[in-house]
Design a protein around this motif. Structure first.
Motif, mmCIF file in Angstrom:
data_model
loop_
_atom_site.group_PDB
_atom_site.id
_atom_site.type_symbol
_atom_site.label_atom_id
_atom_site.label_comp_id
_atom_site.label_asym_id
_atom_site.label_seq_id
_atom_site.Cartn_x
_atom_site.Cartn_y
_atom_site.Cartn_z
ATOM 1 N N THR A 11 -6.725 62.095 -0.384
ATOM 2 C CA THR A 11 -7.773 61.881 -1.387
ATOM 3 C C THR A 11 -7.295 61.009 -2.535
ATOM 4 O O THR A 11 -8.103 60.577 -3.348
ATOM 5 N N LEU A 12 -5.984 60.756 -2.601
ATOM 6 C CA LEU A 12 -5.460 59.960 -3.708
ATOM 7 C C LEU A 12 -4.400 58.984 -3.211
ATOM 8 O O LEU A 12 -3.456 59.378 -2.528
ATOM 9 N N CYS A 13 -4.582 57.717 -3.555
ATOM 10 C CA CYS A 13 -3.585 56.695 -3.239
ATOM 11 C C CYS A 13 -3.070 56.116 -4.550
ATOM 12 O O CYS A 13 -3.858 55.765 -5.431
ATOM 13 N N VAL A 14 -1.766 56.022 -4.650
ATOM 14 C CA VAL A 14 -1.141 55.364 -5.783
ATOM 15 C C VAL A 14 -0.425 54.147 -5.216
ATOM 16 O O VAL A 14 0.622 54.269 -4.585
ATOM 17 N N GLY A 15 -1.040 52.985 -5.383
ATOM 18 C CA GLY A 15 -0.461 51.756 -4.866
ATOM 19 C C GLY A 15 0.608 51.240 -5.804
ATOM 20 O O GLY A 15 0.471 51.346 -7.029
ATOM 21 N N ILE A 16 1.677 50.688 -5.229
ATOM 22 C CA ILE A 16 2.795 50.196 -6.035
ATOM 23 C C ILE A 16 3.070 48.725 -5.745
ATOM 24 O O ILE A 16 3.083 48.313 -4.582
ATOM 25 N N ALA A 17 3.296 47.988 -6.801
ATOM 26 C CA ALA A 17 3.790 46.611 -6.698
ATOM 27 C C ALA A 17 4.995 46.535 -7.623
ATOM 28 O O ALA A 17 4.889 46.876 -8.803
ATOM 29 N N ALA A 18 6.136 46.139 -7.070
ATOM 30 C CA ALA A 18 7.339 46.078 -7.911
ATOM 31 C C ALA A 18 8.243 44.935 -7.463
ATOM 32 O O ALA A 18 8.454 44.739 -6.274
ATOM 33 N N LYS A 19 8.741 44.216 -8.439
ATOM 34 C CA LYS A 19 9.698 43.137 -8.171
ATOM 35 C C LYS A 19 11.092 43.745 -8.016
ATOM 36 O O LYS A 19 11.354 44.835 -8.502
ATOM 37 N N ASP A 20 11.974 43.038 -7.364
ATOM 38 C CA ASP A 20 13.364 43.462 -7.216
ATOM 39 C C ASP A 20 13.439 44.931 -6.779
ATOM 40 O O ASP A 20 12.827 45.311 -5.817
ATOM 41 N N ASN A 21 14.159 45.758 -7.546
ATOM 42 C CA ASN A 21 14.255 47.176 -7.210
ATOM 43 C C ASN A 21 13.389 48.037 -8.127
ATOM 44 O O ASN A 21 13.649 49.221 -8.296
ATOM 45 N N GLY A 22 12.365 47.436 -8.710
ATOM 46 C CA GLY A 22 11.487 48.153 -9.626
ATOM 47 C C GLY A 22 10.770 49.325 -8.996
ATOM 48 O O GLY A 22 10.330 50.233 -9.685
ATOM 49 N N HIS A 23 10.664 49.313 -7.653
ATOM 50 C CA HIS A 23 9.960 50.407 -6.990
ATOM 51 C C HIS A 23 10.751 51.711 -7.045
ATOM 52 O O HIS A 23 10.175 52.785 -6.981
ATOM 53 N N VAL A 24 12.067 51.641 -7.199
ATOM 54 C CA VAL A 24 12.878 52.856 -7.180
ATOM 55 C C VAL A 24 12.545 53.768 -8.366
ATOM 56 O O VAL A 24 12.192 54.935 -8.171
ATOM 57 N N PRO A 25 12.600 53.271 -9.620
ATOM 58 C CA PRO A 25 12.222 54.154 -10.726
ATOM 59 C C PRO A 25 10.746 54.542 -10.679
ATOM 60 O O PRO A 25 10.369 55.648 -11.079
ATOM 61 N N LEU A 26 9.901 53.651 -10.175
ATOM 62 C CA LEU A 26 8.478 53.974 -10.047
ATOM 63 C C LEU A 26 8.276 55.150 -9.094
ATOM 64 O O LEU A 26 7.549 56.095 -9.399
ATOM 65 N N LEU A 27 8.904 55.079 -7.926
ATOM 66 C CA LEU A 27 8.781 56.159 -6.950
ATOM 67 C C LEU A 27 9.365 57.453 -7.498
ATOM 68 O O LEU A 27 8.807 58.533 -7.284
ATOM 69 N N ALA A 28 10.466 57.364 -8.207
ATOM 70 C CA ALA A 28 11.089 58.558 -8.786
ATOM 71 C C ALA A 28 10.151 59.208 -9.812
ATOM 72 O O ALA A 28 9.975 60.432 -9.820
#
Length: 142
Positions: free
Chosen positions: A95-112
């Motif tokens: 029921t909920l999607c959180v889409g992520i766009a991140a440069k370099d390794n920016g997705h790591v802190p976002l996912l955390a």
């Protein structure tokens, strides 16, 4: 989570999608609409989904692009797309999607940061049930 990652225009709380692919496309479109990604990133999100489900539990999926698509990310951002009627996500009910766009390794802190929020049952429920953009922003930037 940094409050500059979530543009209020990328919080869509009353969406519907016939299937997982359409739901991922809607997330990609939301990120493109706020200028966070170039068009090819949407296809990269689908490619990622086909190779590895982004379902994380509790009715939540976190679609994002492939490593090869990082060049299509214009700035780090997330979108929150709620599907009140749910979407069949390879047998899971999302029921909920959180889409992520991140440069370099920016997705790591976002996912955390997202994991921390989603592992808290009360905060995860608040996000799944949010009907106001301000509620989502408050929950993700608290």
């Amino acid at each position: 989570m940094r409050d500059d990652l979530l543009d209020p225009r990328a919080v869509l709380l009353h969406e519907s999608a016939p299937d997982r692919e359409a739901a991922v496309r809607r997330c990609g479109r939301a990120l493109a609409d706020v200028g966070a990604v170039a068009e090819p990133y949407v296809e990269a999100m689908l490619e990622r989904e086909r190779s590895l489900s982004t379902y994380v539990g509790e009715g939540v999926a976190i679609p994002h692009g492939t490593n090869a698509s990082k060049g299509d990310v214009l700035r780090d951002a997330i979108c929150v797309v709620r599907f009140p009627g749910g979407v069949d996500w390879d047998g899971e009910h999302v029921t909920l999607c959180v889409g992520i766009a991140a440069k370099d390794n920016g997705h790591v802190p976002l996912l955390a940061a997202l994991a921390e929020i989603l592992l808290d049952p009360d905060r995860a429920r608040a996000l799944r049930e949010a009907t106001e953009v301000s509620d989502v922003i408050k929950e993700l930037t608290a």
